[in-house]
Design a protein around this motif. Structure first.
Motif, short mmCIF file in Angstrom:
data_model
loop_
_atom_site.label_atom_id
_atom_site.label_comp_id
_atom_site.label_asym_id
_atom_site.label_seq_id
_atom_site.Cartn_x
_atom_site.Cartn_y
_atom_site.Cartn_z
N PRO A 63 0.84 -1.20 0.00
CA PRO A 63 0.00 0.00 0.00
C PRO A 63 0.88 1.25 0.00
CG PRO A 63 -0.72 -1.54 1.71
CD PRO A 63 0.52 -2.12 1.11
N GLY A 64 0.52 2.22 -0.82
CA GLY A 64 1.26 3.49 -0.83
C GLY A 64 2.44 3.52 -1.77
N LYS A 67 1.27 1.99 -7.05
CA LYS A 67 0.79 1.07 -8.10
C LYS A 67 -0.20 1.79 -9.01
CE LYS A 67 -1.01 -2.01 -5.25
NZ LYS A 67 -0.64 -1.53 -3.91
N ARG A 90 -14.22 0.04 -3.70
CA ARG A 90 -14.75 1.34 -3.21
C ARG A 90 -16.06 1.69 -3.92
NH1 ARG A 90 -9.34 2.00 -2.30
NH2 ARG A 90 -8.84 2.46 -4.46
N VAL A 107 -12.94 -3.14 4.71
CA VAL A 107 -11.92 -2.26 4.12
C VAL A 107 -11.42 -1.25 5.15
CG1 VAL A 107 -11.54 -0.51 2.32
CG2 VAL A 107 -12.88 -2.57 1.81
N LYS A 111 -8.52 -4.97 6.32
CA LYS A 111 -8.50 -6.41 5.99
C LYS A 111 -8.79 -6.61 4.50
CE LYS A 111 -8.40 -7.37 10.43
NZ LYS A 111 -7.08 -7.50 11.03
N ILE A 118 -14.18 -10.53 -4.40
CA ILE A 118 -13.28 -9.82 -5.31
C ILE A 118 -13.36 -10.44 -6.71
CG2 ILE A 118 -10.99 -10.95 -5.11
CD1 ILE A 118 -11.54 -7.33 -4.42
N GLY A 141 -3.68 -4.41 -7.78
CA GLY A 141 -4.36 -4.85 -6.54
C GLY A 141 -4.92 -6.26 -6.64
N ARG A 144 -3.91 -10.80 -4.85
CA ARG A 144 -3.37 -10.37 -3.56
C ARG A 144 -3.22 -11.56 -2.60
NH1 ARG A 144 -5.16 -4.75 -3.38
NH2 ARG A 144 -4.52 -3.74 -1.48
N GLN A 148 -5.86 -16.32 -5.23
CA GLN A 148 -6.24 -15.45 -6.35
C GLN A 148 -5.24 -15.63 -7.51
OE1 GLN A 148 -6.65 -11.36 -4.97
NE2 GLN A 148 -8.20 -11.91 -3.46
N ARG A 178 -2.01 10.98 0.98
CA ARG A 178 -2.85 10.84 -0.20
C ARG A 178 -4.12 11.70 -0.11
NH1 ARG A 178 -2.60 4.76 -2.22
NH2 ARG A 178 -3.58 4.28 -0.25
N ARG A 222 -8.97 8.95 1.80
CA ARG A 222 -9.64 7.65 1.89
C ARG A 222 -9.84 7.29 3.36
NH1 ARG A 222 -6.38 3.56 -2.00
NH2 ARG A 222 -6.72 2.22 -0.21
#
Ligand SMILES: Nc1ncnc2c1ncn2[C@@H]1O[C@H](COP(=O)(O)OP(=O)(O)O)[C@@H](O)[C@H]1O
Length: 287
Positions: A63-64, A67, A90, A107, A111, A118, A141, A144, A148, A178, A222
């Motif tokens: 994260p961050g 991507k 989202r 979210v 988690k 998904i 994303g 993950r 998957q 962000r 977010r």
């Protein structure tokens, strides 16, 4: 690409019954070979491959790490859709539906949502793309989890997996900095990162990406970009998503890319690593 969405659903169902179709691991490809494969996959002019489809790439990274930024730039350059499962989640939690409250709860605690949810969201997005005649994709994303990754590997050929890496100290600051404009949807970052070089290397400088004056009063963050939740997302990434890097490394598909700094410094280097040219020099230089 026709049929991937249905195949993913079918494969997910099979994997639930213990019939997962994972590909045999192949030897790790040399980085140079991988870069050549990436360039070949991207093609030259129309960026179509011999078999008619366009690139099928995946972005991995904490994260961050950025991507979304780099996947979106490459998707414009290669004319393929950028499909971010975080955006799909989202959208789903913002629209009224039976699962929206449950999704928000997951979210906003950092988690992962279930593989089933998904895969449903991704299959639906791919189906819509198939109807519009989309060829190829850059996934951000997804996958993950190992499950998957096995499901995706079982239904289609991923040409290349780009593993973006950034120094740990910068990740938290980037998530906390962000911002998004609630009116135009533009993405910005107010973090001003300037940290000592590692092992005597150069300092790392990532200047803020500030909004234009008209967006300044409309910035939102977010709900999952709070310190506590980001730390949990980083922990979840290390537990569940790190093994996905090894999954693709063992199949010779992983291209590691260490971000050297902000966009102006990193974008040309990423293009170089992928053997790609950006004809739009102005965009290359833009922050
Ligand atoms: N492939 C996935 N599997 C499970 N959950 C996902 C997946 N992609 C996105 N999510 C959910 O959406 C959230 C936001 O995802 P994303 O925007 O990719 O955030 P990040 O900045 O953590 O990479 C994740 O924390 C997770 O709850």
């Amino acid at each position: 690409m026709a049929g991937i969405s249905r195949a993913i659903r079918a494969c997910a169902a099979a994997s639930r019954r213990g019939l997962s179709a994972a590909a045999d691991p192949s030897k790790e490809a040399a980085a140079a070979g991988l870069r050549a494969a990436a360039a070949a996959a991207a093609g030259r002019k129309g960026r179509d491959r011999e078999d008619g489809r366009r690139v099928q790439w995946v972005f991995l990274g904490c994260p961050g790490v950025g991507k979304g930024t780099y996947a979106s730039r490459l998707s414009q350059l290669l004319d393929v859709p950028h499909i971010a499962t975080g955006d799909l989640v989202r959208d789903a939690l913002a629209s009224p539906g039976p699962h929206s409250k449950q999704l928000a709860e997951i979210v906003n605690h950092g988690k992962l949502v279930s593989d089933e949810i998904i895969i449903n969201l991704l299959s639906k997005r791919l189906e819509e793309g198939e109807e519009k005649g989309e060829l190829g994709f850059i996934l951000d994303g997804f996958p993950r989890t190992i499950r998957q990754a096995e499901i995706l590997e079982g239904v289609t050929d991923i040409d290349l997996v780009i593993n973006l890496k950034l120094r740990e100290e910068a990740l938290l600051a980037k998530c906390l900095g962000r911002r998004m404009c609630s009116q135009c949807g533009g993405n910005f970052n107010v973090a001003d990162i300037n940290i000592e070089g590692e092992n005597g290397g150069p300092r790392m400088y990532m200047p803020p990406l500030l909004p234009p004056p008209q967006c300044e009063s409309k910035l939102i963050s977010r709900a999952d970009d709070t310190e506590e939740v980001v730390k949990e997302r980083l922990r979840v990434y290390h537990d569940l998503s790190k093994p996905v890097e090894e999954f693709y490394r063992a199949r010779g598909k992983l291209l590691e890319f260490n971000l050297p700094g902000g966009i102006p410094e990193s974008w040309p280097k990423l293009l170089e690593a992928l053997n790609l040219d950006d004809p739009d020099n102005e965009r290359s230089a833009a922050a």
